[in-house]
Design an enzyme around this catalytic site. Sequence first.
Site, PDB file in Angstrom:
ATOM      1  N   HIS A 193       1.013  -1.235  -0.078  1.00 11.54           N
ATOM      2  CA  HIS A 193       0.050  -0.125  -0.013  1.00 11.54           C
ATOM      3  C   HIS A 193       0.876   1.381   0.071  1.00 11.54           C
ATOM      4  O   HIS A 193       0.614   2.059  -0.719  1.00 11.54           O
ATOM      5  CB  HIS A 193      -1.037   0.093   1.122  1.00 11.54           C
ATOM      6  N   ARG A 202      -1.757  -5.947  -8.747  1.00 11.00           N
ATOM      7  CA  ARG A 202      -0.528  -6.667  -8.400  1.00 11.00           C
ATOM      8  C   ARG A 202      -0.396  -7.781  -9.602  1.00 11.00           C
ATOM      9  O   ARG A 202       0.925  -8.092 -10.016  1.00 11.00           O
ATOM     10  CB  ARG A 202      -0.421  -7.514  -6.950  1.00 11.00           C
ATOM     11  N   SER A 247      -3.019  -7.677   2.357  1.00 10.70           N
ATOM     12  CA  SER A 247      -3.461  -7.915   3.827  1.00 10.70           C
ATOM     13  C   SER A 247      -3.977  -9.068   4.409  1.00 10.70           C
ATOM     14  O   SER A 247      -3.627  -9.487   5.222  1.00 10.70           O
ATOM     15  CB  SER A 247      -4.449  -6.751   4.157  1.00 10.70           C
TER      16      SER A 247
END
Length: 164
Positions: A17, A94, A132
């Site tokens: 992030h 990603r 996450s």
Amino acid sequence: MRRAIYPGSFDPVTNGHLDIIARGCKLFDEIIIAILVNPEKHPFFTIDERREMLSEVLDQIDAGSCKLLVDSFEGLLVQYAVAQQAVAIVRGIRAISDYEFELQMALMNRRLEPAIETVFMMPAEAYSYVSSRLVKEVFLLGGALDGLVPGVVAARMKEKVAPS
Ligand code: PNS
């Protein structure tokens, strides 16, 4: 003044992030990192904890003249973006696997609010597998988080599960 919204769950914020935020700073004068308040999810960290951690770790970013703010929002992202007078939504991609869902969201958001553009940004390759969700899984199974999340986040995760 070009303001962007970087929305997400940030449960917790990862180095991936932060990489995206640093890249976004090259494009925008101001970025609001906006945490989604989602009552249906059972998060690891509360909204307040996520806000605190984000505010702490933003100092680590070389933001240049870009102003970074942390906020939270409920409801439709585009409504929040319009209310903040933002011109764009930033999302990190990603891998191709992210693209399909992100494209769907971007197109739905564009339909809802044509004035707001979505900007996809690629993180450094080193973060291309960091999420996450995986960070939490690795942590809860006893794996090391070095290089995946900022030190303060790793420390807060340990505090969370430490017996009081
Ligand atoms: O970090 P995440 O969980 O991938 O972030 C997802 C997020 C917050 C960007 C997305 O769930 C969202 O925008 N939610 C707000 C509700 C909304 O606007 N839904 C319609 C999007 S097409």
